[in-house]
Design a protein around this motif. Structure first.
Motif, PDB file in Angstrom:
ATOM      1  N   MET A 197      18.677  -9.907  19.474  1.00 38.87           N
ATOM      2  CA  MET A 197      18.427  -8.863  18.483  1.00 38.87           C
ATOM      3  C   MET A 197      16.744  -9.240  18.107  1.00 38.87           C
ATOM      4  O   MET A 197      16.579  -9.731  17.136  1.00 38.87           O
ATOM      5  N   ALA A 198      15.794  -8.724  18.775  1.00 44.45           N
ATOM      6  CA  ALA A 198      14.384  -8.828  18.537  1.00 44.45           C
ATOM      7  C   ALA A 198      13.891  -7.651  18.293  1.00 44.45           C
ATOM      8  O   ALA A 198      14.060  -6.307  18.604  1.00 44.45           O
ATOM      9  N   PHE A 199      12.595  -7.555  18.214  1.00 44.89           N
ATOM     10  CA  PHE A 199      11.550  -6.297  18.039  1.00 44.89           C
ATOM     11  C   PHE A 199      10.113  -6.838  18.438  1.00 44.89           C
ATOM     12  O   PHE A 199       9.661  -7.878  18.208  1.00 44.89           O
ATOM     13  N   THR A 200       9.414  -5.685  18.970  1.00 43.25           N
ATOM     14  CA  THR A 200       7.948  -5.894  18.878  1.00 43.25           C
ATOM     15  C   THR A 200       7.170  -5.416  17.871  1.00 43.25           C
ATOM     16  O   THR A 200       7.663  -4.419  17.276  1.00 43.25           O
ATOM     17  N   VAL A 201       5.956  -6.083  17.407  1.00 47.25           N
ATOM     18  CA  VAL A 201       5.237  -5.641  16.348  1.00 47.25           C
ATOM     19  C   VAL A 201       3.798  -5.326  17.029  1.00 47.25           C
ATOM     20  O   VAL A 201       3.275  -6.369  17.544  1.00 47.25           O
ATOM     21  N   GLY A 205       0.917  -1.349  -0.051  1.00 47.41           N
ATOM     22  CA  GLY A 205      -0.014  -0.111  -0.174  1.00 47.41           C
ATOM     23  C   GLY A 205       0.821   1.284  -0.015  1.00 47.41           C
ATOM     24  O   GLY A 205       2.124   1.120  -0.372  1.00 47.41           O
ATOM     25  N   PRO A 206       0.191   2.369   0.317  1.00 45.33           N
ATOM     26  CA  PRO A 206       1.116   3.650   0.298  1.00 45.33           C
ATOM     27  C   PRO A 206       2.087   4.052   1.235  1.00 45.33           C
ATOM     28  O   PRO A 206       2.970   4.462   1.069  1.00 45.33           O
ATOM     29  N   LEU A 207       1.878   2.999   2.568  1.00 47.62           N
ATOM     30  CA  LEU A 207       2.972   3.211   3.442  1.00 47.62           C
ATOM     31  C   LEU A 207       4.013   2.455   3.275  1.00 47.62           C
ATOM     32  O   LEU A 207       3.947   1.191   3.021  1.00 47.62           O
ATOM     33  N   ARG A 208       5.281   2.862   3.314  1.00 46.91           N
ATOM     34  CA  ARG A 208       6.473   2.099   3.306  1.00 46.91           C
ATOM     35  C   ARG A 208       7.169   2.493   4.763  1.00 46.91           C
ATOM     36  O   ARG A 208       7.255   3.319   5.226  1.00 46.91           O
ATOM     37  N   VAL A 209       8.000   1.121   4.808  1.00 45.46           N
ATOM     38  CA  VAL A 209       8.740   1.173   6.058  1.00 45.46           C
ATOM     39  C   VAL A 209      10.145   0.781   5.923  1.00 45.46           C
ATOM     40  O   VAL A 209      10.266  -0.226   5.209  1.00 45.46           O
ATOM     41  N   HIS A 210      11.189   1.615   6.157  1.00 39.76           N
ATOM     42  CA  HIS A 210      12.308   1.116   5.802  1.00 39.76           C
ATOM     43  C   HIS A 210      13.250   0.656   7.237  1.00 39.76           C
ATOM     44  O   HIS A 210      12.998   1.251   8.252  1.00 39.76           O
ATOM     45  N   VAL A 211      13.454  -0.543   7.180  1.00 33.52           N
ATOM     46  CA  VAL A 211      14.083  -1.216   8.484  1.00 33.52           C
ATOM     47  C   VAL A 211      15.595  -1.499   8.030  1.00 33.52           C
ATOM     48  O   VAL A 211      15.940  -2.235   6.964  1.00 33.52           O
ATOM     49  N   GLU A 212      16.572  -1.267   8.983  1.00 35.49           N
ATOM     50  CA  GLU A 212      17.994  -1.261   8.595  1.00 35.49           C
ATOM     51  C   GLU A 212      18.698  -2.270   9.893  1.00 35.49           C
ATOM     52  O   GLU A 212      18.524  -1.671  11.077  1.00 35.49           O
ATOM     53  N   GLY A 213      18.965  -3.197   9.462  1.00 32.86           N
ATOM     54  CA  GLY A 213      19.668  -4.122  10.524  1.00 32.86           C
ATOM     55  C   GLY A 213      20.998  -3.696  11.070  1.00 32.86           C
ATOM     56  O   GLY A 213      22.022  -3.069  10.284  1.00 32.86           O
ATOM     57  N   GLU A 214      21.303  -3.408  12.568  1.00 33.68           N
ATOM     58  CA  GLU A 214      22.355  -2.847  12.892  1.00 33.68           C
ATOM     59  C   GLU A 214      22.796  -3.909  14.075  1.00 33.68           C
ATOM     60  O   GLU A 214      22.084  -4.923  14.434  1.00 33.68           O
ATOM     61  N   GLN A 215      24.286  -3.991  14.210  1.00 36.78           N
ATOM     62  CA  GLN A 215      24.590  -5.071  15.481  1.00 36.78           C
ATOM     63  C   GLN A 215      24.258  -4.322  16.783  1.00 36.78           C
ATOM     64  O   GLN A 215      24.961  -3.309  17.256  1.00 36.78           O
ATOM     65  N   PHE A 216      23.219  -4.583  17.407  1.00 38.38           N
ATOM     66  CA  PHE A 216      22.142  -5.576  17.354  1.00 38.38           C
ATOM     67  C   PHE A 216      20.827  -4.981  17.561  1.00 38.38           C
ATOM     68  O   PHE A 216      20.119  -5.300  18.529  1.00 38.38           O
ATOM     69  N   TRP A 217      20.615  -4.129  16.585  1.00 38.92           N
ATOM     70  CA  TRP A 217      19.079  -3.604  16.894  1.00 38.92           C
ATOM     71  C   TRP A 217      18.510  -3.354  15.736  1.00 38.92           C
ATOM     72  O   TRP A 217      19.315  -3.460  14.435  1.00 38.92           O
ATOM     73  N   THR A 257       9.648  -2.700  24.867  1.00 36.22           N
ATOM     74  CA  THR A 257      10.646  -3.432  25.430  1.00 36.22           C
ATOM     75  C   THR A 257      11.942  -2.559  25.471  1.00 36.22           C
ATOM     76  O   THR A 257      11.779  -1.545  24.646  1.00 36.22           O
ATOM     77  N   LEU A 258      13.158  -2.927  26.006  1.00 38.78           N
ATOM     78  CA  LEU A 258      14.160  -2.142  25.846  1.00 38.78           C
ATOM     79  C   LEU A 258      15.519  -2.983  25.378  1.00 38.78           C
ATOM     80  O   LEU A 258      15.405  -4.311  25.407  1.00 38.78           O
ATOM     81  N   GLY A 259      16.267  -2.454  24.928  1.00 31.98           N
ATOM     82  CA  GLY A 259      17.397  -3.115  24.231  1.00 31.98           C
ATOM     83  C   GLY A 259      16.998  -3.973  23.052  1.00 31.98           C
ATOM     84  O   GLY A 259      17.695  -5.360  22.963  1.00 31.98           O
ATOM     85  N   ALA A 260      16.180  -3.824  22.026  1.00 32.01           N
ATOM     86  CA  ALA A 260      15.992  -4.613  21.044  1.00 32.01           C
ATOM     87  C   ALA A 260      15.029  -5.724  21.436  1.00 32.01           C
ATOM     88  O   ALA A 260      15.536  -6.823  21.305  1.00 32.01           O
ATOM     89  N   GLU A 287      19.368 -14.345  11.237  1.00 32.31           N
ATOM     90  CA  GLU A 287      20.437 -14.690  10.564  1.00 32.31           C
ATOM     91  C   GLU A 287      21.719 -14.466  11.481  1.00 32.31           C
ATOM     92  O   GLU A 287      21.900 -13.203  11.868  1.00 32.31           O
ATOM     93  N   LEU A 288      22.649 -15.381  11.860  1.00 30.98           N
ATOM     94  CA  LEU A 288      23.604 -15.080  12.745  1.00 30.98           C
ATOM     95  C   LEU A 288      24.431 -13.923  12.391  1.00 30.98           C
ATOM     96  O   LEU A 288      24.951 -14.081  11.374  1.00 30.98           O
ATOM     97  N   CYS A 289      24.258 -12.976  13.369  1.00 28.36           N
ATOM     98  CA  CYS A 289      25.111 -11.648  13.017  1.00 28.36           C
ATOM     99  C   CYS A 289      26.108 -11.288  13.926  1.00 28.36           C
ATOM    100  O   CYS A 289      26.576 -10.204  13.946  1.00 28.36           O
ATOM    101  N   GLY A 290      26.387 -12.100  14.980  1.00 29.60           N
ATOM    102  CA  GLY A 290      27.385 -11.733  15.920  1.00 29.60           C
ATOM    103  C   GLY A 290      27.141 -12.152  17.315  1.00 29.60           C
ATOM    104  O   GLY A 290      26.192 -12.971  17.400  1.00 29.60           O
ATOM    105  N   ALA A 291      28.048 -11.855  18.484  1.00 27.54           N
ATOM    106  CA  ALA A 291      27.550 -12.272  19.650  1.00 27.54           C
ATOM    107  C   ALA A 291      26.338 -12.114  20.253  1.00 27.54           C
ATOM    108  O   ALA A 291      25.792 -12.949  20.962  1.00 27.54           O
ATOM    109  N   SER A 292      25.673 -10.887  19.889  1.00 24.84           N
ATOM    110  CA  SER A 292      24.326 -10.783  20.410  1.00 24.84           C
ATOM    111  C   SER A 292      23.143 -11.014  19.478  1.00 24.84           C
ATOM    112  O   SER A 292      22.294 -10.531  19.574  1.00 24.84           O
TER     113      SER A 292
END
Lengths: 125, 317
Positions: free
Chosen positions: B199-203, B103-115, B266-269, B190-195
């Protein structure tokens, strides 16, 4: 011709059906890659490519059927049961023919599976 | 007693992060395919075992070579090929549907170590910066563009749809269409490092009107905090070099945007409950809570300063 009217089976006649599959796979894959790369975007209409794939697929299946007919003759039309492991010319021929026949069946199914995305996928997404 | 382990197993089928408890169009299609395959596999399993039982025990006379050959050709080649063809066809038929435009709404999500860096692009509006928590309108197809600058991550909300990798140098597309409201959880797949596992998030999927109101709030600068001791400590110790709190002098873009931190569940991803105690612990001991994160631990700050910052962050609704 490698798949037709050969008096004897050999490694080349054995390899012909998988080679037909490989060439068919490459042609489909490369044609789709070029169409999508040059089309400029995920919404490129692939109708003509789908007809091209049909046009490559039917001859490939036909060639495999021809190869299968020859392989069945080399096998001796199944008059003799596997495993065809005697050290005789006849058994060697029957073995090669039988192996080629099985490879024909595998290649036939593989060619159909390779072409199946063209039935449902209409653009480059 | 025997029911207890089974109940434990079945509990894994539901909840906030289960592909078997779908809340999105794609997840529903995939779950349906999964159940169909599971039932078909069960039928085949029973048939094969039944045949084995019959052949080894019940049947008195030996199989003729001809019958055995037929069984191998049909049971070992023809039927599996036909079943695979049917599965392939259903899978292929699903692909264009799932990739239909958003639809018209776009969301850009960028993966960072670890958030997760999140940027909403509402139609016709300015981008809205956020992090580590998604809010989505129910019943709308939302197009995600996914990227990363460090290593490969993978964006996955099992309840809503399939996962999609984030690959340095590429932007991948994913369209999700939530079909019911509720709280869900996504994770890096996808394994991306020690943490990586941290690395999670809420929806949170809400009604469209509620989403509009939420987005307007999220776009606004932080409401609370001017003159708070925590804000002074936050700025004095340089936290603003990495974190942004819109409406203050903190403009950093290295770490997560904290403008509305208190409104995130939540806190800390996605790893800790968003409480004052956890915020303080995160500031002081981030190296233990989130190993290999880029943020250094600020355990050397005075306890009163840490408590003040944690309290101030808790006011950023």
């Amino acid at each position: 011709m490698l798949i037709h009217n050969r008096r004897h089976a050999n490694l080349w006649t054995l390899l012909a059906p998988p080679a037909i599959w490989a060439v068919h796979f490459l042609l489909c894959y490369v044609a789709a890659a070029i169409a999508c790369a040059k089309g400029g975007g995920p919404w490129v209409d692939l109708t003509s490519l789908r007809w091209v794939i049909l046009g490559i697929t039917l001859p490939a299946l036909g060639l495999i059927l021809v190869a299968g007919r020859q392989a069945r003759r080399h096998w001796g039309f199944g008059t003799d049961d596997p495993p065809h492991d005697q050290a005789t010319d006849e058994d060697r021929q029957h073995f090669l023919g039988y192996a080629t026949l099985l490879l024909c069946a595998l290649s036939f199914v593989s060619v159909i599976f390779v072409a199946m995305p063209a039935i449902t996928i209409a653009d480059c997404r | 007693m025997r029911a207890v382990p089974l109940a434990g197993l079945l509990a894994g089928c539901g909840g906030v992060q289960s592909a078997l408890d779908p809340a999105g169009f794609e997840a529903e299609q995939v779950a349906r395919l999964f159940w169909a395959m599971l039932v078909a596999s069960g039928v085949i399993w029973v048939l094969v075992l039944g045949l084995a039982h019959y052949a080894s025990g019940r049947r008195e006379k030996p199989w003729s070579q001809r019958d055995a050959g037929r069984l191998i050709v049909w049971g070992g080649a023809v039927v599996p090929t036909l079943l695979l063809a049917v599965l392939l066809f259903f899978g292929l038929r699903l692909m264009p549907e799932l990739r239909a435009p958003g639809g018209p709404l776009r969301v850009h999500v960028e993966g960072e170590q670890f958030w997760w860096r999140v940027r909403y692009h509402p139609p016709g509006g300015a981008p809205v910066e956020s992090a580590n928590a998604l809010v989505l309108p129910v019943g709308q197809r939302v197009e995600f563009s996914l990227s990363t600058r460090d290593v490969i991550h993978s964006f996955w909300v099992p309840a809503l749809g399939g996962k999609m990798d984030m690959i340095p140098g590429r932007t991948n597309r994913l369209v999700l269409e939530p079909t019911r409201t509720g709280e869900f959880r996504g994770a890096c797949a996808e394994l991306c490092g020690a943490s990586h596992a941290l690395m999670a998030f809420t929806v949170r999927v809400v009604e469209p009107a509620e989403f509009e109101a939420w987005l307007a709030r999220e776009a606004a600068p932080a409401a609370a905090g001017t003159g708070h001791a925590g804000e002074a400590a936050f700025l004095a110790h340089g936290c603003g070099a990495c974190h942004s709190v819109r409406g203050t002098a903190a403009r950093g873009a290295i770490g997560p945007d904290l403008t509305h931190l208190a409104s995130r569940p939540t806190l800390g991803a996605g790893i800790l409950e968003n409480s004052a105690a956890n915020r303080a612990a995160f500031i002081a001991r981030v190296d233990e809570i989130k190993p290999a994160a880029r943020m250094p631990a600020y355990g050397t700050l005075l306890d009163t300063e840490i408590a003040a910052i944690a309290a101030w962050l808790g006011m950023l609704r």
